[in-house]
Scaffold this active site. Structure first.
Site, PDB file in Angstrom:
ATOM      1  N   LYS A 122       7.344   2.401   6.295  1.00 27.33           N
ATOM      2  CA  LYS A 122       6.070   1.848   5.839  1.00 27.33           C
ATOM      3  C   LYS A 122       5.908   0.402   6.291  1.00 27.33           C
ATOM      4  O   LYS A 122       4.893   0.030   6.880  1.00 27.33           O
ATOM      5  CB  LYS A 122       5.957   1.923   4.315  1.00 27.33           C
ATOM      6  CG  LYS A 122       4.610   1.461   3.772  1.00 27.33           C
ATOM      7  CD  LYS A 122       4.667   1.083   2.311  1.00 27.33           C
ATOM      8  CE  LYS A 122       5.246  -0.316   2.143  1.00 27.33           C
ATOM      9  NZ  LYS A 122       5.116  -0.824   0.759  1.00 27.33           N
ATOM     10  N   ASP A 140       1.986   4.381   1.895  1.00 30.18           N
ATOM     11  CA  ASP A 140       2.489   3.910   0.606  1.00 30.18           C
ATOM     12  C   ASP A 140       2.048   4.899  -0.467  1.00 30.18           C
ATOM     13  O   ASP A 140       1.563   5.995  -0.157  1.00 30.18           O
ATOM     14  CB  ASP A 140       1.992   2.488   0.307  1.00 30.18           C
ATOM     15  CG  ASP A 140       0.488   2.421   0.068  1.00 30.18           C
ATOM     16  OD1 ASP A 140      -0.203   3.460   0.221  1.00 30.18           O
ATOM     17  OD2 ASP A 140       0.001   1.341  -0.275  1.00 30.18           O
TER      18      ASP A 140
END
Length: 214
Positions: A122, A140
């Site tokens: 991420k 996320d």
């Protein structure tokens, strides 16, 4: 039944019309500052991170300066971010590598970034997208939830959702779509009580339609 690509394209067009280009919510003045801010944002709000970094970055805005804080000093600076002990440990290890291997600069490739302590897929995707204009989708909790609810990309893991989004979204829209999904998850498609009545995607959303039928 899975939704068609035509419906997904309509969703994406509505996202574009509604949100356009969204700038990152985290405050930063350099690649290093953004990397630290994104690491701190794990299980923490951007608002809280911005408060913490506003008190830290003016003085400690390079890997060398960050290392000078030491573990206890850095923990005190970031204590209110949550998971501060593990974050402090990873940040200092990260800074040491940047100094030893990259002359204090943030590396520009995904493969190099994910090898740094505290930098997962991420964070690496966020960095290459924002800093180096590389098409990427960072998944996320908001992106994961909204993607699954819309069936824009379904998956049981962030990686599955990331790959699904890459197939569903034109590459030139990857980076902006990441911000659309985050923004929509924060403002409308909330975790506990999604605001379906106020959603511009309600008529296309399988989850919304299922809720109405119950």
């Amino acid at each position: 039944m899975a939704i068609s690509q035509k419906v997904k394209d309509e969703m994406l067009q509505r996202f574009q019309n509604q949100y356009g280009i969204i700038k990152p919510a985290l405050h930063y003045n350099s690649p290093f500052e953004l990397m630290i801010a994104v690491i701190l944002s794990a299980q923490c709000t951007d608002e809280r991170v911005n408060i913490v970094t506003a008190g830290m970055f003016p003085e400690y805005n390079t890997p060398e300066k960050m290392l000078s804080l030491g573990l206890q000093g850095l923990e005190e600076k970031i204590r209110t971010c949550g998971l501060y002990r593990s974050k402090a440990k990873n940040i200092l290890a990260n800074c040491a590598i940047l100094c030893e291997k990259y002359n204090g600069e943030v590396p520009q490739t995904f493969d190099e970034l994910v090898k740094l302590p505290g930098v997962g897929r991420k964070t690496a995707n966020v960095l290459v997208s924002i800093l180096f204009n590389t098409p990427a989708i960072a998944v996320d909790t908001h992106v994961f939830r909204v993607s699954n609810r819309l069936q824009l990309a379904e998956g049981k893991t962030p990686l599955e959702v990331e790959k699904g989004l890459q197939k569903a979204i034109p590459e030139e829209w990857w980076s902006r779509a990441h911000h659309w999904l985050i923004w929509h998850g924060r403002r409308v498609c909330k975790a506990r009580k999604p605001l379906c009545d106020n959603c511009f995607l309600a008529d296309l959303c399988p989850s919304c339609q299922n809720n109405e039928q119950q």
